[in-house]
Design an enzyme around this catalytic site. Structure first.
Site, PDB file in Angstrom:
ATOM      1  N   GLY A 202       0.607  -1.315  -0.173  1.00 24.30           N
ATOM      2  CA  GLY A 202       0.208   0.005   0.077  1.00 24.30           C
ATOM      3  C   GLY A 202       0.867   1.279   0.218  1.00 24.30           C
ATOM      4  O   GLY A 202       0.499   2.395  -0.748  1.00 24.30           O
ATOM      5  N   GLY A 206       0.352   1.699  -3.836  1.00 26.37           N
ATOM      6  CA  GLY A 206      -1.052   2.312  -3.578  1.00 26.37           C
ATOM      7  C   GLY A 206      -0.730   3.925  -3.466  1.00 26.37           C
ATOM      8  O   GLY A 206      -1.541   4.966  -3.853  1.00 26.37           O
ATOM      9  N   GLU A 244     -14.480   4.719   0.847  1.00 21.20           N
ATOM     10  CA  GLU A 244     -15.376   3.843   1.575  1.00 21.20           C
ATOM     11  C   GLU A 244     -14.480   3.186   2.924  1.00 21.20           C
ATOM     12  O   GLU A 244     -13.789   2.288   2.470  1.00 21.20           O
ATOM     13  CB  GLU A 244     -16.018   2.751   0.650  1.00 21.20           C
ATOM     14  CG  GLU A 244     -16.743   2.893  -0.420  1.00 21.20           C
ATOM     15  CD  GLU A 244     -18.242   3.681  -0.235  1.00 21.20           C
ATOM     16  OE1 GLU A 244     -18.405   3.619   0.842  1.00 21.20           O
ATOM     17  OE2 GLU A 244     -18.528   4.295  -1.349  1.00 21.20           O
ATOM     18  N   GLU A 454     -20.676   4.915  -3.771  1.00 22.07           N
ATOM     19  CA  GLU A 454     -20.576   3.922  -4.874  1.00 22.07           C
ATOM     20  C   GLU A 454     -21.839   3.357  -5.227  1.00 22.07           C
ATOM     21  O   GLU A 454     -22.923   3.789  -4.261  1.00 22.07           O
ATOM     22  CB  GLU A 454     -19.812   2.696  -4.311  1.00 22.07           C
ATOM     23  CG  GLU A 454     -18.307   3.425  -4.141  1.00 22.07           C
ATOM     24  CD  GLU A 454     -17.201   2.048  -4.189  1.00 22.07           C
ATOM     25  OE1 GLU A 454     -17.435   1.318  -3.135  1.00 22.07           O
ATOM     26  OE2 GLU A 454     -16.406   2.113  -5.106  1.00 22.07           O
TER      27      GLU A 454
HETATM   28  P1  NAD Z   1      -6.176  -1.138   4.638  1.00 22.44           P
HETATM   29  O1  NAD Z   1      -6.705   0.511   4.895  1.00 22.44           O
HETATM   30  O2  NAD Z   1      -5.187  -1.323   5.529  1.00 22.44           O
HETATM   31  O3  NAD Z   1      -5.750  -1.447   3.226  1.00 22.44           O
HETATM   32  C1  NAD Z   1      -6.641  -1.227   2.162  1.00 22.44           C
HETATM   33  C2  NAD Z   1      -5.817  -0.978   0.816  1.00 22.44           C
HETATM   34  O4  NAD Z   1      -5.177  -0.085   1.073  1.00 22.44           O
HETATM   35  C3  NAD Z   1      -4.878  -2.153   0.810  1.00 22.44           C
HETATM   36  O5  NAD Z   1      -4.833  -2.471  -0.563  1.00 22.44           O
HETATM   37  C4  NAD Z   1      -3.731  -1.614   1.223  1.00 22.44           C
HETATM   38  O6  NAD Z   1      -2.590  -2.293   0.439  1.00 22.44           O
HETATM   39  C5  NAD Z   1      -3.682  -0.080   0.751  1.00 22.44           C
HETATM   40  N1  NAD Z   1      -3.053   0.588   1.392  1.00 22.44           N
HETATM   41  C6  NAD Z   1      -2.252   0.463   2.696  1.00 22.44           C
HETATM   42  N2  NAD Z   1      -1.589   1.722   3.075  1.00 22.44           N
HETATM   43  C7  NAD Z   1      -1.651   2.502   2.012  1.00 22.44           C
HETATM   44  C8  NAD Z   1      -1.294   3.888   1.687  1.00 22.44           C
HETATM   45  N3  NAD Z   1      -0.583   4.624   2.692  1.00 22.44           N
HETATM   46  N4  NAD Z   1      -1.376   4.297   0.753  1.00 22.44           N
HETATM   47  C9  NAD Z   1      -2.378   3.747  -0.488  1.00 22.44           C
HETATM   48  N5  NAD Z   1      -2.932   2.763  -0.166  1.00 22.44           N
HETATM   49  C10 NAD Z   1      -2.583   1.929   1.053  1.00 22.44           C
HETATM   50  O7  NAD Z   1      -7.520  -2.048   5.120  1.00 22.44           O
HETATM   51  P2  NAD Z   1      -7.649  -3.514   5.106  1.00 22.44           P
HETATM   52  O8  NAD Z   1      -6.996  -3.827   6.305  1.00 22.44           O
HETATM   53  O9  NAD Z   1      -7.233  -4.114   3.917  1.00 22.44           O
HETATM   54  O10 NAD Z   1      -9.146  -3.521   5.196  1.00 22.44           O
HETATM   55  C11 NAD Z   1     -10.032  -3.645   6.286  1.00 22.44           C
HETATM   56  C12 NAD Z   1     -10.462  -2.074   6.289  1.00 22.44           C
HETATM   57  O11 NAD Z   1     -11.286  -1.961   5.344  1.00 22.44           O
HETATM   58  C13 NAD Z   1     -11.496  -2.073   7.554  1.00 22.44           C
HETATM   59  O12 NAD Z   1     -11.393  -0.794   8.336  1.00 22.44           O
HETATM   60  C14 NAD Z   1     -12.780  -1.839   6.912  1.00 22.44           C
HETATM   61  O13 NAD Z   1     -13.795  -1.222   7.843  1.00 22.44           O
HETATM   62  C15 NAD Z   1     -12.519  -1.292   5.511  1.00 22.44           C
HETATM   63  N6  NAD Z   1     -13.477  -1.666   4.529  1.00 22.44           N
HETATM   64  C16 NAD Z   1     -14.512  -0.737   4.252  1.00 22.44           C
HETATM   65  C17 NAD Z   1     -15.504  -1.015   3.299  1.00 22.44           C
HETATM   66  C18 NAD Z   1     -16.579   0.155   3.033  1.00 22.44           C
HETATM   67  O14 NAD Z   1     -17.102  -0.129   1.792  1.00 22.44           O
HETATM   68  N7  NAD Z   1     -16.871   0.999   3.761  1.00 22.44           N
HETATM   69  C19 NAD Z   1     -15.621  -2.342   2.901  1.00 22.44           C
HETATM   70  C20 NAD Z   1     -14.711  -3.152   3.270  1.00 22.44           C
HETATM   71  C21 NAD Z   1     -13.497  -2.777   4.251  1.00 22.44           C
END
Ligand code: NAD
Length: 471
Positions: A202, A206, A244, A454
């Site tokens: 990420g 990311g 999201e 979305e």
């Molecule tokens: P995360 O935020 O750690 O990671 C999500 C994505 O972001 C991954 O692909 C990760 O590699 C990337 N990422 C991490 N750091 C980054 C950075 N600095 N810059 C850009 N991209 C980066 O989340 P997770 O642990 O993969 O998923 C769980 C979280 O997602 C929970 O908080 C959950 O509530 C949320 N979620 C939200 C929804 C929604 O629709 N609102 C749906 C599902 C999950």
């Protein structure tokens, strides 16, 4: 053992420039099942360059062409549904009821967006102005691990419908699922560069997608903390951003509820996707005068939520995705006890009879106050909190006293009262009495659960920019 060695750029599977490898695990057994070679900044740039080359042609494509692409993508996903289901079961560990839903949901995301596109008017007259909705520019999608197929497919579907090209960075923990899904999407035969998929960290791939000046729009699903980071990265070039994020959904039992109907719905909403769901209803609000009855029904009901691996069709609660996530959930269970909440079900450790795998016991805490951390923070594992209220005003106060506002659940008999109650909730979605999903309705959060929406026409407009021509 699966070693994923390629990413998808410009219509071709290519070896990434990045050389770092991440290990992949089966969360039900803790066994290592493979590895993924991760892309780096160079790979991110190559993907963006391919999307940039493809953009001018796709931006001018017709509705019919885009609808055909969406139909082809949906069919390509369905064609390999059993393999997609098996990969999700192995790499994510989800129970059968959820893997089946997830693959169908991913395929239908394309058809749902095709319906929106069919009915959407890109041009309208406002006084002297002809207003045309234009593709926003090249989009980047960044997605989490808890429903890998669905997030990739719904974001890709929206980009295609809007006439934008896209670069996608899925979670590195879902690489086997991503590889298979990408093979399916490739089979749909879309123009080169229209979508590009790069595995990577990420903070490397990311972050590059979130900063790069050629990216006009970022659509992100993930944690609130990373969402804020992406918003900051995007500010420099004023990117359009859809976020999201997390949730701490209230699951509100009104005092007139039929508990035989309400409690099974409360538990389904609370424990969906093993509670690794942003929309899980993890705060259960109960009127004090029905607390004892509710306790009894919750205790009886949660016994039916069997924990275990995906081979058993009766399982309702799978493992947590990683050892880190498992330890996090365990630490919240210990925290609940330290904070003085009472255990109604579950507790620390693995479920009875399970010795390996990142499983947690489905847990319900009672006598929880809204200032306890277990009531305020997103746990992302099967831990529910029961909070008491005396009247509707107090219930609304407790429900809205949170930084989140994604999805709320209401259970009661009187439709007028339910409507009045719903009107007072600070929540992007409110589900009354277990109502089914409505795929074309907007989805997104109030407050720190997100930004933008979305799905459906609202989701499509997040990828468009209005242009007014006056004559
Ligand atoms: P995360 O935020 O750690 O990671 C999500 C994505 O972001 C991954 O692909 C990760 O590699 C990337 N990422 C991490 N750091 C980054 C950075 N600095 N810059 C850009 N991209 C980066 O989340 P997770 O642990 O993969 O998923 C769980 C979280 O997602 C929970 O908080 C959950 O509530 C949320 N979620 C939200 C929804 C929604 O629709 N609102 C749906 C599902 C999950």
């Amino acid at each position: 053992m699966r070693d994923i060695d390629q990413i998808y750029i410009d219509g071709t599977f290519v070896t990434p420039h990045g050389e770092e490898r991440a290990e992949l695990f089966n969360p039900s057994t803790e066994d290592k099942i493979g590895s993924v070679r991760l892309g780096d900044r160079d790979d991110a740039h190559a993907a963006i360059a391919a999307a940039k080359r493809a953009f001018p042609i796709h931006a001018r494509s017709s509705k019919a062409e885009r609808m055909n692409m969406l139909a082809a993508l949906s069919a390509a996903v369905l064609a390999r549904a059993p393999e997609l289901t098996a990969a999700m079961a192995e790499e994510y560990g989800a129970p059968q009821y959820f893997t089946g839903f997830a693959v169908q949901h991913a395929a239908s995301a394309f058809l749902d967006m095709a319906k929106v596109l069919r009915d959407y008017e890109f041009t309208r007259q406002i006084g002297r102005a002809e207003v045309t909705m234009q593709p926003v520019g090249i989009a980047a999608a960044i997605t989490p691990w808890n429903s890998n197929y669905g997030f990739i497919c719904s974001k890709l579907a929206t980009a295609i419908a809007a006439g934008t090209t896209i670069v996608i960075k899925p979670s590195e923990m879902s690489a086997i699922q991503t590889q298979l899904l990408t093979e399916c999407l490739h089979e749909a035969g879309l123009p080169k560069g229209l979508f590009n998929i790069v595995n990577g960290r990420g903070y490397i791939v990311g972050a590059e997608f979130s900063r790069h000046p050629d990216i006009a729009k970022v659509t992100f699903t993930g944690s609130t903390a990373v969402g804020k980071q992406i918003l900051k990265f995007g500010a420099e070039t004023l990117k359009r951003v859809t976020l999201e994020l997390g949730g701490k959904g209230p699951n509100i039992v009104l005092d007139d509820a039929d508990l035989d109907v309400a409690i099974p719905n409360v538990l389904r909403a609370g424990l969906m996707n093993s509670c690794q769901a942003c929309v899980a209803g993890t705060r259960i609000l109960v009127p004090v005068n029905r607390m004892e009855e509710v306790h009894a029904k919750l205790k009886e009901g949660i016994a039916a939520f069997k924990a275990g691996g995906p081979a058993d069709p009766d399982v309702r609660i799978g493992p947590m995705v990683s050892s880190k996530q498992h330890e996090r959930v365990q630490s919240y269970i210990r925290l609940g006890l330290e904070e003085g909440a009472d255990l109604l079900a579950g507790g620390p450790g693995r479920p009875d009879g399970i010795e390996r795998g990142w499983f947690s016991r489905p847990t319900i805490f009672t006598n929880v106050r809204n200032d306890m951390r277990i009531a305020r923070e997103e746990i992302f594992g099967p831990v529910l909190s029961v909070l008491a209220y005396h009247d509707d005003d107090e219930a609304i106060r407790i429900v809205n006293d949170t930084t989140y506002g994604l999805q709320a659940y209401l259970h009661g008999r009187d439709p007028d009262r339910l409507q009045v109650f719903a009107d007072r909730l600070e929540s992007g979605r409110i589900v009354i009495n277990g109502a089914p999903h409505e795929p074309l309705a907007p989805f997104g959060g109030f407050k720190q659960s997100g930004l933008g929406r979305e799905f459906g026409a609202y989701g499509l407009e997040g990828f468009l920019e209005p242009r007014a021509v006056l004559s």
